[in-house]
Design a protein around this motif. Structure first.
Motif, short mmCIF file in Angstrom:
data_model
loop_
_atom_site.label_atom_id
_atom_site.label_comp_id
_atom_site.label_asym_id
_atom_site.label_seq_id
_atom_site.Cartn_x
_atom_site.Cartn_y
_atom_site.Cartn_z
N PRO A 103 3.00 -1.84 16.41
CA PRO A 103 2.91 -1.78 14.94
C PRO A 103 3.63 -2.94 14.26
CG PRO A 103 3.34 0.39 15.82
CD PRO A 103 3.47 -0.57 16.98
N VAL A 104 2.91 -3.52 13.31
CA VAL A 104 3.43 -4.62 12.51
C VAL A 104 3.22 -4.27 11.05
CG1 VAL A 104 3.13 -7.06 11.89
CG2 VAL A 104 2.92 -6.35 14.28
N PRO A 108 2.07 -3.92 2.25
CA PRO A 108 1.54 -2.56 2.20
C PRO A 108 0.64 -2.19 3.39
CG PRO A 108 0.27 -3.96 0.76
CD PRO A 108 1.40 -4.81 1.31
N VAL A 109 0.47 -3.11 4.32
CA VAL A 109 -0.43 -2.89 5.45
C VAL A 109 0.38 -2.80 6.75
CG1 VAL A 109 -2.33 -3.87 6.79
CG2 VAL A 109 -2.29 -4.15 4.31
N THR A 110 0.07 -1.79 7.56
CA THR A 110 0.65 -1.66 8.89
C THR A 110 -0.49 -1.60 9.88
OG1 THR A 110 2.53 -0.43 8.00
CG2 THR A 110 2.19 -0.33 10.39
N ILE A 125 -4.99 1.00 11.43
CA ILE A 125 -4.43 0.44 10.19
C ILE A 125 -4.09 1.52 9.19
CG2 ILE A 125 -6.74 0.08 9.22
CD1 ILE A 125 -5.61 -2.50 7.91
N ARG A 126 -3.06 1.26 8.46
CA ARG A 126 -2.69 2.07 7.29
C ARG A 126 -2.44 1.09 6.16
NH1 ARG A 126 -1.63 6.57 4.19
NH2 ARG A 126 0.34 6.39 3.10
N ILE A 127 -3.13 1.34 5.04
CA ILE A 127 -2.92 0.53 3.84
C ILE A 127 -2.25 1.42 2.82
CG2 ILE A 127 -4.02 -0.81 2.01
CD1 ILE A 127 -6.31 -1.38 4.00
N GLY A 128 -1.13 0.97 2.34
CA GLY A 128 -0.35 1.76 1.40
C GLY A 128 1.04 1.97 1.97
#
Length: 132
Positions: A103-104, A108-110, A125-128
């Motif tokens: 994970p990076v 707001p993006v991981t 991906i997670r945005i937020g």
């Protein structure tokens, strides 16, 4: 207009459906024999009428060099949204999934990138705001 179907080229449909269902958690939607291959799609268990992912055989001569180049350059074939990249990373790693990128967080993006065992890199991906 909306996206109905997307595909990822796989080197073995049976291995792919096991990985995408048993490990990633998708559910099989269609499994139609087409000669030696199948029309094999999976969907999110949270949206069974949503976008389908076709686990498409990679037999076309252009596909293997394309997949090899993407993997060599670390480029994911597709991206899946998750609620918490860190938690999903831990869950999948616990199941033996190999990650090429842990994970990076980038604002707001991981993201994290995994090997789907079928010749592809897949990004989660997670945005937020991070859920962790």
């Amino acid at each position: 207009m909306r996206i109905h179907l997307s595909s990822v080229f796989v080197d073995d449909q049976e291995k792919a459906v096991r990985f995408y269902t048993d490990v990633l958690g998708f559910v099989k939607k269609n499994d139609v024999p087409l000669g030696a291959d199948r029309w094999l799609t999976v969907v999110s268990p949270d949206d069974r009428d949503g976008t389908e992912l076709l686990l498409e055989p990679d037999g076309h001569p252009a596909v293997k060099p394309y997949k090899t180049a993407l993997v060599k350059d670390g480029i994911p074939a597709t991206s899946f949204a998750v609620d918490d990249v860190h938690a999903e990373f831990d869950r999948l790693r616990g199941l033996g999934v190999r990650f090429t990128q842990e994970p990076v967080e980038m604002g707001p993006v991981t993201t994290a990138v995994l090997d789907d065992t079928c010749g592809n890199l897949i990004q989660i991906i997670r945005i937020g705001p991070s859920a962790s």
